[in-house]
Design an enzyme around this catalytic site. Structure first.
Site, PDB file in Angstrom:
ATOM      1  N   CYS A 241       0.817  -1.229   0.000  1.00 59.14           N
ATOM      2  CA  CYS A 241       0.000   0.000   0.000  1.00 59.14           C
ATOM      3  C   CYS A 241       0.843   1.269   0.000  1.00 59.14           C
ATOM      4  CB  CYS A 241      -0.939   0.012   1.202  1.00 59.14           C
ATOM      5  SG  CYS A 241      -2.035  -1.404   1.265  1.00 59.14           S
TER       6      CYS A 241
ATOM      7  N   HIS B 139      -2.974   7.463   3.168  1.00 55.88           N
ATOM      8  CA  HIS B 139      -3.432   6.176   2.646  1.00 55.88           C
ATOM      9  C   HIS B 139      -4.811   5.901   3.251  1.00 55.88           C
ATOM     10  CE1 HIS B 139      -3.809   2.119   1.508  1.00 55.88           C
ATOM     11  NE2 HIS B 139      -3.447   1.587   2.655  1.00 55.88           N
TER      12      HIS B 139
ATOM     13  N   ASN C 145     -10.090   0.538   0.694  1.00 55.90           N
ATOM     14  CA  ASN C 145      -8.634   0.595   0.615  1.00 55.90           C
ATOM     15  C   ASN C 145      -8.179   0.055  -0.744  1.00 55.90           C
ATOM     16  OD1 ASN C 145      -5.893   0.095   0.810  1.00 55.90           O
ATOM     17  ND2 ASN C 145      -5.992  -0.820   2.839  1.00 55.90           N
TER      18      ASN C 145
HETATM   19  O1  UT7 Z   1      -3.343  -1.059   3.867  1.00 56.20           O
HETATM   20  C1  UT7 Z   1      -3.258  -1.716   5.086  1.00 56.20           C
HETATM   21  C2  UT7 Z   1      -4.377  -2.711   5.189  1.00 56.20           C
HETATM   22  N1  UT7 Z   1      -4.924  -3.047   6.453  1.00 56.20           N
HETATM   23  C3  UT7 Z   1      -5.362  -2.217   7.422  1.00 56.20           C
HETATM   24  O2  UT7 Z   1      -5.167  -1.050   7.428  1.00 56.20           O
HETATM   25  C4  UT7 Z   1      -6.123  -2.858   8.537  1.00 56.20           C
HETATM   26  C5  UT7 Z   1      -5.979  -2.156   9.874  1.00 56.20           C
HETATM   27  N2  UT7 Z   1      -6.914  -2.711  10.832  1.00 56.20           N
HETATM   28  C6  UT7 Z   1      -8.227  -2.364  10.830  1.00 56.20           C
HETATM   29  O3  UT7 Z   1      -8.652  -1.556  10.039  1.00 56.20           O
HETATM   30  C7  UT7 Z   1      -9.114  -2.959  11.895  1.00 56.20           C
HETATM   31  O4  UT7 Z   1      -8.323  -3.699  12.793  1.00 56.20           O
HETATM   32  C8  UT7 Z   1     -10.253  -3.841  11.312  1.00 56.20           C
HETATM   33  C9  UT7 Z   1     -11.263  -2.989  10.599  1.00 56.20           C
HETATM   34  C10 UT7 Z   1      -9.681  -4.889  10.374  1.00 56.20           C
HETATM   35  C11 UT7 Z   1     -10.959  -4.552  12.445  1.00 56.20           C
HETATM   36  O5  UT7 Z   1     -11.473  -3.608  13.368  1.00 56.20           O
HETATM   37  P1  UT7 Z   1     -11.243  -3.777  14.928  1.00 56.20           P
HETATM   38  O6  UT7 Z   1     -11.935  -2.668  15.596  1.00 56.20           O
HETATM   39  O7  UT7 Z   1      -9.760  -3.919  15.159  1.00 56.20           O
HETATM   40  O8  UT7 Z   1     -12.016  -5.118  15.230  1.00 56.20           O
HETATM   41  P2  UT7 Z   1     -11.435  -6.518  15.762  1.00 56.20           P
HETATM   42  O9  UT7 Z   1     -10.580  -7.184  14.728  1.00 56.20           O
HETATM   43  O10 UT7 Z   1     -10.873  -6.322  17.131  1.00 56.20           O
HETATM   44  O11 UT7 Z   1     -12.790  -7.336  15.881  1.00 56.20           O
HETATM   45  C12 UT7 Z   1     -13.799  -6.991  16.812  1.00 56.20           C
HETATM   46  C13 UT7 Z   1     -14.959  -7.958  16.605  1.00 56.20           C
HETATM   47  C14 UT7 Z   1     -14.522  -9.416  16.555  1.00 56.20           C
HETATM   48  O12 UT7 Z   1     -15.517 -10.180  17.189  1.00 56.20           O
HETATM   49  P3  UT7 Z   1     -15.287 -10.724  18.700  1.00 56.20           P
HETATM   50  O13 UT7 Z   1     -14.077 -11.595  18.621  1.00 56.20           O
HETATM   51  O14 UT7 Z   1     -15.093  -9.495  19.543  1.00 56.20           O
HETATM   52  O15 UT7 Z   1     -16.566 -11.462  18.984  1.00 56.20           O
HETATM   53  C15 UT7 Z   1     -14.520  -9.745  15.096  1.00 56.20           C
HETATM   54  O16 UT7 Z   1     -14.745 -11.114  14.823  1.00 56.20           O
HETATM   55  O17 UT7 Z   1     -15.592  -7.699  15.357  1.00 56.20           O
HETATM   56  C16 UT7 Z   1     -15.672  -8.909  14.599  1.00 56.20           C
HETATM   57  N3  UT7 Z   1     -15.598  -8.602  13.181  1.00 56.20           N
HETATM   58  C17 UT7 Z   1     -16.684  -8.271  12.455  1.00 56.20           C
HETATM   59  N4  UT7 Z   1     -17.980  -8.137  12.772  1.00 56.20           N
HETATM   60  C18 UT7 Z   1     -18.816  -7.775  11.804  1.00 56.20           C
HETATM   61  C19 UT7 Z   1     -14.515  -8.563  12.377  1.00 56.20           C
HETATM   62  N5  UT7 Z   1     -14.870  -8.228  11.142  1.00 56.20           N
HETATM   63  C20 UT7 Z   1     -16.203  -8.036  11.162  1.00 56.20           C
HETATM   64  C21 UT7 Z   1     -17.145  -7.667  10.173  1.00 56.20           C
HETATM   65  N6  UT7 Z   1     -18.438  -7.544  10.554  1.00 56.20           N
HETATM   66  N7  UT7 Z   1     -16.798  -7.434   8.906  1.00 56.20           N
END
Ligand code: UT7
Length: 329
Positions: free
Chosen positions: A113, A253, A283
């Site tokens: 990225c 980004h 993204n």
């Molecule tokens: O160019 C670089 C590319 N990557 C990035 O920039 C990614 C950077 N990271 C992020 O943007 C965030 O970490 C995410 C958007 C990927 C995730 O957000 P988060 O606030 O860190 O959520 P999390 O991974 O801590 O997940 C919280 C909960 C989990 O459930 P439990 O374990 O608390 O029950 C996940 O399973 O949200 C759940 N979850 C979802 N729920 C609904 C994860 N993805 C989803 C979804 N819809 N799409």
């Protein structure tokens, strides 16, 4: 050394839109979660027959038109992508052929990225030294081809698109002021595609295990992103002899609106100085910065003389920032 600026911009966005609701129709997710956690409402997904080289060629042609250049005046094409048409040869060569840049050298650049920032920093050297006059830097991705559409942790984030910039000599005191680049290979497994390369060539097992798709540790990448977006911005500003208060526009980004907001806060910027279009496109990896830049310039937000800070991060891990005094009317 010559002063180097961006003299033309162009972008290409596939027409087909995939909304959060479209994904929620078949996967356990919902619009509210995606908007609240990422700021994304929809993304583009190219139809099957469209290639990365197609959207890159379209963006490149528009950038050439904007710069008032003919394809044969381009000396070098640098294409930042992690979704090349083929493992080899370089997709830049396919773009070279498609736009008729018959006098251009062509190469791909892989910095995930952060690719567009790496491309700008690389291209600038060729123009500054006088080796080349016009360099085309493209960031283009078909992320939809490498995301696992069954994985709600990743498929909601990414989109397809391409952005291109022409680098040429400009009047002294204008254009690119500085670049700052960084990498840390120890973070490889935070964001990568396990199979399909020489380390783990494609076989029945890799396909069965869905190893050709993006794997990501979201929270690790999130923490890394917040840290390096701020650090890279401040280091690049320092190198340019500027402070946070000198920034007119931040073009970050577009990975997650919460990451953008954290960087905005760290730099003490008001929201009106931040270019964000993540809601519409998600993204787009190496394409996200040039597409956002092109929109901001086309909408007359960024104007000649403005100090523009572009900052990115991505797989590798990589990060980088470019400070420019916008040189174009
Ligand atoms: O160019 C670089 C590319 N990557 C990035 O920039 C990614 C950077 N990271 C992020 O943007 C965030 O970490 C995410 C958007 C990927 C995730 O957000 P988060 O606030 O860190 O959520 P999390 O991974 O801590 O997940 C919280 C909960 C989990 O459930 P439990 O374990 O608390 O029950 C996940 O399973 O949200 C759940 N979850 C979802 N729920 C609904 C994860 N993805 C989803 C979804 N819809 N799409």
């Amino acid at each position: 050394m010559k002063s180097v600026g961006i003299t033309g911009l162009g972008s290409s966005l596939p027409e087909n839109i995939v909304t959060n609701r479209d994904i929620a129709n078949y996967l356990d997710t919902n619009d509210e979660w995606i908007v609240n956690r990422t700021g994304i409402s929809e993304r583009r997904k190219a139809e099957e027959h469209i290639l990365t080289s197609d959207i890159c060629a379209e963006a490149a042609q528009k950038a050439l038109d904007d710069a008032g250049l003919k394809p044969e005046e381009i000396d070098l094409i640098i294409l930042a992508t992690m979704t090349p048409d083929l493992v080899f040869p370089a997709t830049a060569c396919m773009v070279q052929e498609k736009i008729g840049a018959v006098n251009a050298a062509a190469m791909d650049l892989e910095a995930a990225c952060t690719g567009f920032i790496y491309g700008i920093a690389t291209g600038q050297q060729f123009v500054a030294t006088g080796m080349y006059r016009n360099v085309l830097v493209i960031g283009g991705e078909l992320m939809s081809r490498i995301v696992d559409w069954e994985d709600r942790n990743t498929c909601i984030l990414f989109g397809d698109g391409a952005g291109a910039a022409v680098l040429s000599p400009v009047e002294d005191g204008c254009g690119i002021m500085t670049n700052y680049l960084g990498s840390d290979g120890s973070g490889l497994e935070s964001l990568y595609v396990p199979a399909g390369g020489a380390k783990r060539p494609t076989c029945e097992e890799t396909v069965k295990q869905r190893e050709h798709f993006v794997r990501m540790n979201g929270s690790e990448v999130f923490k890394f992103a917040v840290r390096v977006m701020g650090d890279a911005s401040i280091k690049a500003l320092e190198k340019a002899g500027l402070g946070k208060e000198d920034i007119d526009f931040l073009v970050p980004h577009q990975a997650n609106i919460r990451i953008i907001e954290a960087a905005t806060k760290r730099l003490g910027l008001s929201k009106d100085k931040v270019i964000a279009n993540i809601d519409k496109y998600g993204n787009m990896s190496a394409a996200s910065i040039p597409v956002a830049l092109e929109e901001a310039v086309t909408n007359n937000r960024i104007k000649k003389g403005d100090i523009v800070l572009m900052v990115g991060f991505g797989g590798g891990l990589t990060w980088g920032a470019t400070v420019m005094k916008w040189n174009k009317d």
